[in-house]
Design a protein around this motif. Structure first.
Motif, PDB file in Angstrom:
ATOM      1  N   LEU A 123     -45.898  10.149 -20.032  1.00  0.00           N
ATOM      2  CA  LEU A 123     -46.402  11.499 -19.792  1.00  0.00           C
ATOM      3  C   LEU A 123     -46.844  12.200 -21.073  1.00  0.00           C
ATOM      4  O   LEU A 123     -47.073  13.402 -21.076  1.00  0.00           O
ATOM      5  CB  LEU A 123     -45.338  12.331 -19.076  1.00  0.00           C
ATOM      6  N   SER A 124     -46.973  11.432 -22.162  1.00  0.00           N
ATOM      7  CA  SER A 124     -47.422  11.980 -23.443  1.00  0.00           C
ATOM      8  C   SER A 124     -48.824  11.484 -23.762  1.00  0.00           C
ATOM      9  O   SER A 124     -49.156  10.321 -23.502  1.00  0.00           O
ATOM     10  CB  SER A 124     -46.479  11.563 -24.575  1.00  0.00           C
ATOM     11  N   SER A 125     -49.646  12.356 -24.339  1.00  0.00           N
ATOM     12  CA  SER A 125     -50.977  11.912 -24.763  1.00  0.00           C
ATOM     13  C   SER A 125     -50.856  10.967 -25.952  1.00  0.00           C
ATOM     14  O   SER A 125     -51.591   9.985 -26.050  1.00  0.00           O
ATOM     15  CB  SER A 125     -51.861  13.107 -25.103  1.00  0.00           C
ATOM     16  N   ARG A 126     -49.899  11.249 -26.850  1.00  0.00           N
ATOM     17  CA  ARG A 126     -49.619  10.368 -27.981  1.00  0.00           C
ATOM     18  C   ARG A 126     -48.122  10.336 -28.229  1.00  0.00           C
ATOM     19  O   ARG A 126     -47.437  11.342 -28.040  1.00  0.00           O
ATOM     20  CB  ARG A 126     -50.332  10.838 -29.255  1.00  0.00           C
ATOM     21  N   LEU A 127     -47.626   9.190 -28.655  1.00  0.00           N
ATOM     22  CA  LEU A 127     -46.225   9.053 -29.041  1.00  0.00           C
ATOM     23  C   LEU A 127     -46.140   8.068 -30.191  1.00  0.00           C
ATOM     24  O   LEU A 127     -46.830   7.045 -30.182  1.00  0.00           O
ATOM     25  CB  LEU A 127     -45.367   8.587 -27.857  1.00  0.00           C
ATOM     26  N   ALA A 128     -45.323   8.397 -31.169  1.00  0.00           N
ATOM     27  CA  ALA A 128     -45.070   7.500 -32.294  1.00  0.00           C
ATOM     28  C   ALA A 128     -43.567   7.315 -32.429  1.00  0.00           C
ATOM     29  O   ALA A 128     -42.795   8.273 -32.330  1.00  0.00           O
ATOM     30  CB  ALA A 128     -45.653   8.075 -33.578  1.00  0.00           C
ATOM     31  N   VAL A 129     -43.153   6.084 -32.634  1.00  0.00           N
ATOM     32  CA  VAL A 129     -41.737   5.801 -32.829  1.00  0.00           C
ATOM     33  C   VAL A 129     -41.539   5.191 -34.206  1.00  0.00           C
ATOM     34  O   VAL A 129     -42.339   4.369 -34.665  1.00  0.00           O
ATOM     35  CB  VAL A 129     -41.197   4.853 -31.721  1.00  0.00           C
ATOM     36  N   GLU A 130     -40.478   5.624 -34.873  1.00  0.00           N
ATOM     37  CA  GLU A 130     -40.101   5.091 -36.181  1.00  0.00           C
ATOM     38  C   GLU A 130     -38.626   4.708 -36.108  1.00  0.00           C
ATOM     39  O   GLU A 130     -37.784   5.536 -35.757  1.00  0.00           O
ATOM     40  CB  GLU A 130     -40.329   6.132 -37.271  1.00  0.00           C
ATOM     41  N   VAL A 131     -38.354   3.465 -36.414  1.00  0.00           N
ATOM     42  CA  VAL A 131     -36.988   2.943 -36.332  1.00  0.00           C
ATOM     43  C   VAL A 131     -36.561   2.446 -37.701  1.00  0.00           C
ATOM     44  O   VAL A 131     -37.295   1.704 -38.363  1.00  0.00           O
ATOM     45  CB  VAL A 131     -36.894   1.787 -35.312  1.00  0.00           C
ATOM     46  N   HIS A 132     -35.386   2.868 -38.134  1.00  0.00           N
ATOM     47  CA  HIS A 132     -34.761   2.328 -39.341  1.00  0.00           C
ATOM     48  C   HIS A 132     -33.634   1.410 -38.880  1.00  0.00           C
ATOM     49  O   HIS A 132     -32.623   1.877 -38.352  1.00  0.00           O
ATOM     50  CB  HIS A 132     -34.216   3.453 -40.221  1.00  0.00           C
ATOM     51  N   ARG A 133     -33.850   0.122 -39.070  1.00  0.00           N
ATOM     52  CA  ARG A 133     -32.882  -0.843 -38.556  1.00  0.00           C
ATOM     53  C   ARG A 133     -33.117  -2.202 -39.221  1.00  0.00           C
ATOM     54  O   ARG A 133     -34.233  -2.530 -39.622  1.00  0.00           O
ATOM     55  CB  ARG A 133     -33.045  -0.971 -37.031  1.00  0.00           C
TER      56      ARG A 133
END
Length: 206
Positions: A123-133
């Motif tokens: 339901l988002s026009s844009r999404l960014a995910v950042e993971v520190h792992r």
């Protein structure tokens, strides 16, 4: 009598189903549903806290009107999920049937039975995910629920946690203007209910 058979049944899957019937997942496409999107991402962070792996969650209304939610938990898993051939990050953000296995991920899960990240992405026009792992920073971007970049391993880091930045889709929602007062009240309630969890709210629109 008009014919009625299996050919008349429409089967919707994944993000298509969510985008066609958003009310089923977040309650409405008005202001209530808009803020429910934030609570779904925060619920993931709280699940990490309840599992004993996080003690901080920060929510930011960005200058552009989007939402950023960051926690210092373990970080979404980045390894490839065998059944789908996708990374676990991508599965969590795109697969409606994907979630932690019983007694392996969380002993309990908030939000939409652990499916909130997928719904928010769709339901988002844009999404960014950042993971520190796993010793690195990992990133991936999506548009209306579909990945537009691969999960990318970036520089080394000793940090851990997940940051999700999303912009609710104006084609779905009646309004995309978040209320600081509404979010503040709910986040205060969540902080009260989860003693020991530091919750912050910042508004960069000012």
């Amino acid at each position: 009598m008009h014919e009625y058979s299996a050919s008349h049944i429409q089967v919707l899957e994944g993000r298509e189903a969510i985008r066609r019937r958003p009310d089923m997942y977040i309650g409405s496409t008005g202001e209530r549903g808009l803020h429910q999107m934030v609570y779904e991402v925060v619920s993931y962070a709280i699940d990490e806290y309840l599992a004993g792996h996080a003690d901080t969650v920060g929510v930011t209304i960005t200058a552009g009107g989007g939402i950023r939610v960051a926690d210092n938990g373990r970080g979404l898993p980045v390894e490839v999920e065998e059944a789908t051939g996708k990374s676990a990050v991508e599965c969590a953000l795109t697969e409606l049937s994907f979630g932690p296995k019983p007694r392996t991920g969380y002993w309990m899960s908030g939000g939409i039975n652990g499916l909130g990240l997928c719904v928010v992405n769709a339901l988002s026009s844009r999404l960014a995910v950042e993971v520190h792992r796993d010793g690195h920073r990992w990133t991936q971007e999506y548009e209306r629920g579909a990945p537009i970049t691969p999960l990318t391993r970036n520089e080394k880091t000793s940090e851990h946690g997940t940051t999700i930045v999303f912009s609710p889709d104006p084609d779905i929602f009646e309004t995309t203007c978040h209320s600081f007062a509404t979010l503040s009240q709910r986040l205060q309630e969540l902080a009260f209910l989860n003693g020991g969890l530091a919750v912050s709210l910042t508004d960069e629109r000012r």
